[in-house]
Design a protein around this motif. Structure first.
Motif, PDB file in Angstrom:
ATOM      1  N   LYS A  17       0.825  -1.199   0.000  1.00  0.00           N
ATOM      2  CA  LYS A  17       0.000   0.000   0.000  1.00  0.00           C
ATOM      3  C   LYS A  17       0.870   1.264   0.000  1.00  0.00           C
ATOM      4  O   LYS A  17       0.584   2.220  -0.714  1.00  0.00           O
ATOM      5  CB  LYS A  17      -0.935   0.008   1.208  1.00  0.00           C
ATOM      6  N   LYS A  20       2.451   1.657  -3.441  1.00  0.00           N
ATOM      7  CA  LYS A  20       1.448   2.099  -4.401  1.00  0.00           C
ATOM      8  C   LYS A  20       1.186   3.601  -4.249  1.00  0.00           C
ATOM      9  O   LYS A  20       1.098   4.324  -5.239  1.00  0.00           O
ATOM     10  CB  LYS A  20       0.151   1.315  -4.230  1.00  0.00           C
ATOM     11  N   MET A  21       1.079   4.079  -3.019  1.00  0.00           N
ATOM     12  CA  MET A  21       0.877   5.513  -2.780  1.00  0.00           C
ATOM     13  C   MET A  21       2.060   6.320  -3.313  1.00  0.00           C
ATOM     14  O   MET A  21       1.881   7.386  -3.912  1.00  0.00           O
ATOM     15  CB  MET A  21       0.671   5.792  -1.290  1.00  0.00           C
ATOM     16  N   TYR A  23       4.095   5.540  -5.798  1.00  0.00           N
ATOM     17  CA  TYR A  23       4.081   5.604  -7.262  1.00  0.00           C
ATOM     18  C   TYR A  23       2.877   6.360  -7.804  1.00  0.00           C
ATOM     19  O   TYR A  23       2.937   6.918  -8.902  1.00  0.00           O
ATOM     20  CB  TYR A  23       4.266   4.206  -7.871  1.00  0.00           C
ATOM     21  N   ASN A  24       1.797   6.433  -7.054  1.00  0.00           N
ATOM     22  CA  ASN A  24       0.700   7.325  -7.443  1.00  0.00           C
ATOM     23  C   ASN A  24       1.175   8.776  -7.406  1.00  0.00           C
ATOM     24  O   ASN A  24       0.836   9.574  -8.289  1.00  0.00           O
ATOM     25  CB  ASN A  24      -0.515   7.151  -6.534  1.00  0.00           C
ATOM     26  N   ASP A  27       3.348   9.379 -10.440  1.00  0.00           N
ATOM     27  CA  ASP A  27       2.520   9.557 -11.644  1.00  0.00           C
ATOM     28  C   ASP A  27       1.932  10.962 -11.707  1.00  0.00           C
ATOM     29  O   ASP A  27       1.911  11.594 -12.773  1.00  0.00           O
ATOM     30  CB  ASP A  27       1.394   8.524 -11.684  1.00  0.00           C
ATOM     31  N   LYS A  28       1.459  11.486 -10.584  1.00  0.00           N
ATOM     32  CA  LYS A  28       0.903  12.838 -10.555  1.00  0.00           C
ATOM     33  C   LYS A  28       1.977  13.872 -10.873  1.00  0.00           C
ATOM     34  O   LYS A  28       1.733  14.830 -11.621  1.00  0.00           O
ATOM     35  CB  LYS A  28       0.287  13.137  -9.183  1.00  0.00           C
TER      36      LYS A  28
END
Length: 125
Positions: A17, A20-21, A23-24, A27-28
């Protein structure tokens, strides 16, 4: 392709988790800085490491790499580990110019985020 690459360097985690946060967020940032190549890397506990990410960018012909440490405070990673690792990478890749950005630190914009979080909790109490 841009000749500059940005590597956002996080601590790394064994928790999916958290990764994932992270890499989010990458991406932004990549969408915001659309003319730059933005990648993420971790100091430890997960891949890709900083060295792996630098090797990837070097293989793609990137000539300048800006490393942005995603750390709040200047702990040992920031004060010692990152500069030492970047020095080693600069020796290994003499054709690449490396620079290290500042940590997040006590940026006053964080106060707004903390207040927003407090308001969110306070609404339920």
């Amino acid at each position: 392709m841009s000749e500059t690459g940005i590597i956002v360097l996080g601590h790394g985690s064994r928790a999916d988790k958290s990764n994932k946060m992270f890499y989010n967020l990458i991406d932004k940032l990549d969408r915001r800085l659309e003319d730059q190549r933005v990648e993420g890397a971790a100091m430890e506990l997960t891949n890709p490491t900083l060295e792996e990410r630098v090797a990837e960018l070097a293989g793609d012909g990137i000539e300048k790499i800006v490393i942005l440490p995603l750390f709040l405070f200047p702990g040992i990673h920031v004060q010692e580990d990152i500069p030492a690792q970047v020095d080693e990478l600069a020796e290994k890749y003499p054709g690449i110019e490396f620079s290290i950005g500042d940590i997040i630190g006590d940026d006053s914009r964080l106060v707004d985020i903390i207040v927003d979080r407090w308001k969110g909790v306070n609404e339920w109490n």
